[in-house]
Design a protein around this motif. Structure first.
Motif, short mmCIF file in Angstrom:
data_model
loop_
_atom_site.label_atom_id
_atom_site.label_comp_id
_atom_site.label_asym_id
_atom_site.label_seq_id
_atom_site.Cartn_x
_atom_site.Cartn_y
_atom_site.Cartn_z
N LYS A 91 -29.44 -71.57 52.87
CA LYS A 91 -30.43 -70.79 52.40
C LYS A 91 -30.11 -69.71 51.51
CE LYS A 91 -35.00 -68.97 53.40
NZ LYS A 91 -35.09 -68.06 52.35
N GLU A 92 -29.04 -68.93 51.84
CA GLU A 92 -28.73 -67.65 51.18
C GLU A 92 -28.35 -67.96 49.76
OE1 GLU A 92 -23.84 -67.23 52.35
OE2 GLU A 92 -25.21 -66.99 53.89
N HIS A 93 -27.81 -69.16 49.34
CA HIS A 93 -27.70 -69.54 47.99
C HIS A 93 -29.12 -69.54 47.01
CE1 HIS A 93 -24.27 -71.20 50.09
NE2 HIS A 93 -23.42 -70.62 49.24
N ILE A 94 -29.95 -70.22 47.90
CA ILE A 94 -31.23 -70.18 47.27
C ILE A 94 -31.89 -68.85 47.15
CG2 ILE A 94 -33.92 -71.02 47.25
CD1 ILE A 94 -32.41 -73.26 49.13
N ASP A 95 -31.66 -68.05 48.19
CA ASP A 95 -32.20 -66.37 48.12
C ASP A 95 -31.46 -65.87 46.77
OD1 ASP A 95 -33.62 -67.03 50.36
OD2 ASP A 95 -32.13 -65.97 51.55
N HIS A 96 -30.26 -66.31 46.71
CA HIS A 96 -29.19 -65.55 45.57
C HIS A 96 -29.82 -65.74 44.22
CE1 HIS A 96 -25.95 -65.49 42.75
NE2 HIS A 96 -25.91 -64.09 42.97
N LEU A 97 -30.57 -67.31 43.94
CA LEU A 97 -31.23 -67.59 42.86
C LEU A 97 -32.43 -66.62 42.69
CD1 LEU A 97 -30.72 -71.50 42.79
CD2 LEU A 97 -29.28 -69.54 41.63
N GLU A 98 -33.32 -66.75 43.80
CA GLU A 98 -34.62 -65.90 43.73
C GLU A 98 -34.35 -64.68 43.26
OE1 GLU A 98 -36.11 -66.76 47.62
OE2 GLU A 98 -36.96 -68.74 46.90
N ASN A 99 -33.25 -63.97 44.05
CA ASN A 99 -33.00 -62.37 43.59
C ASN A 99 -32.66 -62.33 42.11
OD1 ASN A 99 -33.50 -61.79 46.03
ND2 ASN A 99 -31.34 -61.90 46.72
N LEU A 100 -31.87 -63.10 41.63
CA LEU A 100 -31.57 -63.29 40.09
C LEU A 100 -32.81 -63.56 39.11
CD1 LEU A 100 -28.20 -64.98 40.17
CD2 LEU A 100 -28.37 -62.67 39.56
N ILE A 101 -33.65 -64.35 39.72
CA ILE A 101 -34.86 -64.51 38.70
C ILE A 101 -35.75 -63.03 38.66
CG2 ILE A 101 -37.00 -65.68 38.93
CD1 ILE A 101 -35.63 -68.23 40.02
N ASP A 102 -35.88 -62.63 40.07
CA ASP A 102 -36.79 -61.66 40.06
C ASP A 102 -36.18 -60.26 39.27
OD1 ASP A 102 -38.38 -63.05 41.75
OD2 ASP A 102 -37.42 -61.80 43.74
N LYS A 103 -34.67 -60.30 39.39
CA LYS A 103 -34.28 -59.10 38.59
C LYS A 103 -34.15 -59.45 36.98
CE LYS A 103 -29.43 -56.91 37.87
NZ LYS A 103 -28.24 -56.82 38.14
N LEU A 151 -31.99 -78.69 51.76
CA LEU A 151 -31.98 -77.43 50.79
C LEU A 151 -31.36 -77.77 49.41
CD1 LEU A 151 -30.11 -75.27 53.51
CD2 LEU A 151 -32.41 -75.07 52.61
N VAL A 152 -30.72 -79.02 49.28
CA VAL A 152 -30.46 -79.36 47.99
C VAL A 152 -31.51 -79.55 47.00
CG1 VAL A 152 -29.26 -81.20 46.57
CG2 VAL A 152 -28.22 -80.60 48.42
N VAL A 153 -32.72 -80.25 47.37
CA VAL A 153 -33.98 -80.36 46.43
C VAL A 153 -34.26 -78.82 46.15
CG1 VAL A 153 -36.31 -81.05 46.51
CG2 VAL A 153 -34.50 -82.51 47.43
N SER A 154 -34.41 -77.73 47.24
CA SER A 154 -34.87 -76.58 46.92
C SER A 154 -33.89 -75.75 45.85
CB SER A 154 -34.96 -75.95 48.34
OG SER A 154 -35.86 -76.36 49.15
N TYR A 155 -32.72 -76.06 46.21
CA TYR A 155 -31.73 -75.28 45.29
C TYR A 155 -31.99 -75.54 43.95
CZ TYR A 155 -27.56 -73.05 43.58
OH TYR A 155 -26.81 -72.24 42.36
N LEU A 156 -31.95 -76.99 43.63
CA LEU A 156 -32.19 -77.63 42.36
C LEU A 156 -33.41 -77.18 41.81
CD1 LEU A 156 -30.71 -81.25 42.86
CD2 LEU A 156 -29.46 -79.29 41.50
N ASN A 157 -34.66 -77.08 42.52
CA ASN A 157 -35.82 -76.66 42.09
C ASN A 157 -35.65 -75.29 41.74
OD1 ASN A 157 -38.89 -76.23 41.62
ND2 ASN A 157 -39.05 -75.71 43.62
#
Length: 185
Positions: A91-103, A151-157
Motif C-alpha cells: 500500500k505504501e507504493h500506492i500512497d507514494h503515487l498519491e503524494n506525488l499527484i497531490d504535490k 493492490l496491483v489493480v489499485s497501483y495501475l489505476n
C-alpha cells in the motif's frame, strides 16, 4: 545469457518458475502491457534530459522509482497463482503515487474542460504512457482477484492518474500549452 533462446518460436513463453503458457495468455498480456507502459515512460522522460527547471532531478528520481516498481509489478503478474512472489507491491507504493499527484497537482491550474494529449514531447509521451497504463489495469482486472494481488489493480489505476498529472506538470514546467477539446466538433 543469450538474447535469443528459440524457446518461444512455437508461441509459448515461460512465466516465473518456468510454467509454459501461450504468448497470448492474459497473464502475459498483463505483464507485457506493464513493460510497454514502462517503455513509454522511459521514452517520455528521455525528452527531459536536455531541459532545465527547478525540481527536475526530483521529478526524474520519482519517475525512476516508478519505473522500478512497475518492473516489479510486471514480475508479480508473471508469477503463477500459488507461487511465492519475490517482491510484492505494498500500500505504501500506492500512497507514494498519491503524494506525488497531490504535490504536482498543487502547481497546476484546475481543469475547466477536457484536454487533449498534447504539449511538448515529454508531456505527450506521458499522456501515451497513461493510456497504456489504463490498458494494463484493464488486463489485470480481467485476470481477476484470485489471480492478481488486488493492490496491483489499485497501483495501475493510480499510476495512470499520476501520469496524467505528470504530463500536465511537465507541460507547465516547460511553458507549454494544454490543448482543450475543440468545442465545435
Amino acid at each position: 545469457m543469450r538474447i535469443y533462446t528459440r524457446s518461444g518460436d512455437k508461441g509459448k513463453t515461460s512465466l516465473i518458475y518456468g510454467e509454459r503458457v501461450a504468448k497470448n495468455d492474459l497473464r502475459v498480456e498483463a505483464y507485457g502491457t506493464c513493460d510497454e507502459t514502462n517503455s513509454a515512460i522511459g521514452l517520455a522522460i528521455s525528452h527531459l534530459h536536455k531541459e532545465e527547471w527547478e525540481g527536475k532531478d526530483e521529478f526524474l528520481n520519482a519517475m525512476h522509482k516508478i519505473q522500478t516498481i512497475l518492473f516489479h509489478v510486471g514480475a508479480e503478474l508473471a508469477t503463477p497463482k500459488g507461487k511465492d512472489v519475490t517482491w510484492q507491491l505494498k500500500k505504501e507504493h500506492i500512497d507514494h503515487l498519491e503524494n506525488l499527484i497531490d504535490k504536482w497537482d498543487k502547481e497546476l491550474q484546475p481543469l475547466k474542460n477536457f484536454i487533449l494529449p498534447s504539449g511538448n514531447e515529454a508531456s505527450a509521451g506521458l499522456h501515451l504512457a497513461r493510456t497504456v497504463a489504463r490498458r494494463a489495469e484493464r488486463t489485470a482486472v480481467a485476470l481477476g482477484e484470485e489471480m492478481v494481488n488486488p493492490l496491483v489493480v489499485s497501483y495501475l489505476n493510480r499510476l495512470s492518474d499520476l501520469l496524467f498529472v505528470a504530463a500536465r506538470y511537465i507541460n507547465h514546467q516547460l511553458g507549454g500549452n494544454e490543448l482543450p477539446l475543440h468545442p465545435d466538433v
